[in-house]
Write a protein that holds these residues in place. Sequence first.
Motif, PDB file in Angstrom:
ATOM      1  N   ARG A 198     -24.320  -9.207 -29.501  1.00  0.00           N
ATOM      2  CA  ARG A 198     -24.138 -10.614 -29.163  1.00  0.00           C
ATOM      3  C   ARG A 198     -24.724 -10.845 -27.776  1.00  0.00           C
ATOM      4  O   ARG A 198     -24.605  -9.989 -26.892  1.00  0.00           O
ATOM      5  N   ALA A 199     -25.346 -12.002 -27.598  1.00  0.00           N
ATOM      6  CA  ALA A 199     -25.938 -12.325 -26.303  1.00  0.00           C
ATOM      7  C   ALA A 199     -24.848 -12.479 -25.248  1.00  0.00           C
ATOM      8  O   ALA A 199     -23.730 -12.904 -25.546  1.00  0.00           O
ATOM      9  N   CYS A 246     -30.558 -14.319 -30.900  1.00  0.00           N
ATOM     10  CA  CYS A 246     -30.356 -15.655 -30.349  1.00  0.00           C
ATOM     11  C   CYS A 246     -29.120 -15.656 -29.447  1.00  0.00           C
ATOM     12  O   CYS A 246     -28.365 -14.682 -29.420  1.00  0.00           O
ATOM     13  N   SER A 247     -28.938 -16.741 -28.729  1.00  0.00           N
ATOM     14  CA  SER A 247     -27.766 -16.852 -27.868  1.00  0.00           C
ATOM     15  C   SER A 247     -26.527 -17.283 -28.640  1.00  0.00           C
ATOM     16  O   SER A 247     -25.402 -17.034 -28.213  1.00  0.00           O
ATOM     17  N   VAL A 280     -32.697 -17.692 -25.715  1.00  0.00           N
ATOM     18  CA  VAL A 280     -32.057 -16.395 -25.495  1.00  0.00           C
ATOM     19  C   VAL A 280     -32.756 -15.679 -24.343  1.00  0.00           C
ATOM     20  O   VAL A 280     -33.989 -15.640 -24.266  1.00  0.00           O
ATOM     21  N   HIS A 281     -31.959 -15.133 -23.425  1.00  0.00           N
ATOM     22  CA  HIS A 281     -32.487 -14.510 -22.216  1.00  0.00           C
ATOM     23  C   HIS A 281     -33.157 -13.180 -22.546  1.00  0.00           C
ATOM     24  O   HIS A 281     -32.702 -12.436 -23.431  1.00  0.00           O
ATOM     25  N   VAL A 282     -34.217 -12.855 -21.829  1.00  0.00           N
ATOM     26  CA  VAL A 282     -35.004 -11.650 -22.125  1.00  0.00           C
ATOM     27  C   VAL A 282     -34.169 -10.379 -21.967  1.00  0.00           C
ATOM     28  O   VAL A 282     -34.401  -9.392 -22.672  1.00  0.00           O
ATOM     29  N   THR A 283     -33.181 -10.380 -21.073  1.00  0.00           N
ATOM     30  CA  THR A 283     -32.337  -9.190 -20.955  1.00  0.00           C
ATOM     31  C   THR A 283     -31.490  -8.994 -22.212  1.00  0.00           C
ATOM     32  O   THR A 283     -31.218  -7.851 -22.610  1.00  0.00           O
ATOM     33  N   ASP A 284     -31.074 -10.084 -22.830  1.00  0.00           N
ATOM     34  CA  ASP A 284     -30.357  -9.969 -24.099  1.00  0.00           C
ATOM     35  C   ASP A 284     -31.281  -9.489 -25.212  1.00  0.00           C
ATOM     36  O   ASP A 284     -30.868  -8.719 -26.091  1.00  0.00           O
TER      37      ASP A 284
END
Length: 347
Positions: free
Chosen positions: A328-329, A276-277, A246-250
């Motif tokens: 949601r991511a 999570c993504s 999962v990306h840090v911006t998410d």
Amino acid sequence: MRVLLTGSAGFIGSAVAVLLAREGHDVVPVDLMLPLAHGAAKPPDGTHSLDVRDAGGWGDLLRGVDVVCHQAAVVGAGVTVADLPAYAGHNDLGTAALLAAMHEAGVQRMVLASSMVVYGEGRYACPVHGDQVPTPRTVAALDAGDFDNHCPRCGRPLGWRSVEESARLDPRSSYAASKVAQEHYTSAWVRQAGTAAVALRYHNVYGPGMPRDTPYSGVAAMFRSSLERGEAPKVYEDGAQMRDFVHVTDVARANLAALRAVLERPESAYAAYNVCSGAPVSIKDVAELVAGGTGSGIEPVVTGSYRLGDVRHIVASPELAAAELGFRASVSPQEGLAEFAHAPLRA
């Protein structure tokens, strides 16, 4: 809202700080700048240097704070048993001391950074016997290249399933044990003090600002560092281990959603959510995506070697966070990991 943010200069904390400021919130940044995490870096302007283990050291920092976003922690799986006191001290004692200080100051809402590691192994199912709890993988099986978990009833390889927040907690490392303890201290505070808290169980976080070249770095950063040295990324086991990246911006967006939600929660409310993504990838795919993003032509190498204590699969369900936090991511691993090949990292 006025948010006291611990670990504000860290990888995730700094992303949360940027988003909160962009959204117009008042941030009180706190970070001890531990050399383990920050090396010799100077703290960002306005950062308050404070050891969260010091319950009496907060002074006026908590005055007027609506909610605490607690990101400060020693991270990573733990390299040796000698790491145990650091995890127990900074993570567990630190959280307990912070909660005591919050109680003294009358601050009644918290968002806690937790982790997927609290689950240990993920969720598994046999094609014949349904959901199963696997027994530990043996050294003999790992040496023979058998990396799967097997059904304890029939011996068939078990397939992975998404882990929901109601799953049992089974910490497998120093870090994991400390994260479970942080959650337990926080939920006890909620019950004893009539407060409210949300724990966010981060899965594999990556993105700009991730630390590089330490035993505590994430696997994506280690793959990236290998490629920068002109070396092939080395993938453990057979590379088929499934994870959620999962990306840090998410992750920052999830924190903002949790901060808003916890302020509206009634007294004595505690809940944990996967962050999570929702798009699982194999570790081999992670290495290939990062390598492909460099354009170097270097291919990852699947080594067949292993590390005792590693889990086979751990994949999260994003549904509870979507339903209750509205999160949601937005960044897929395919997009984000390729871009990560060129993202700035911290030394």
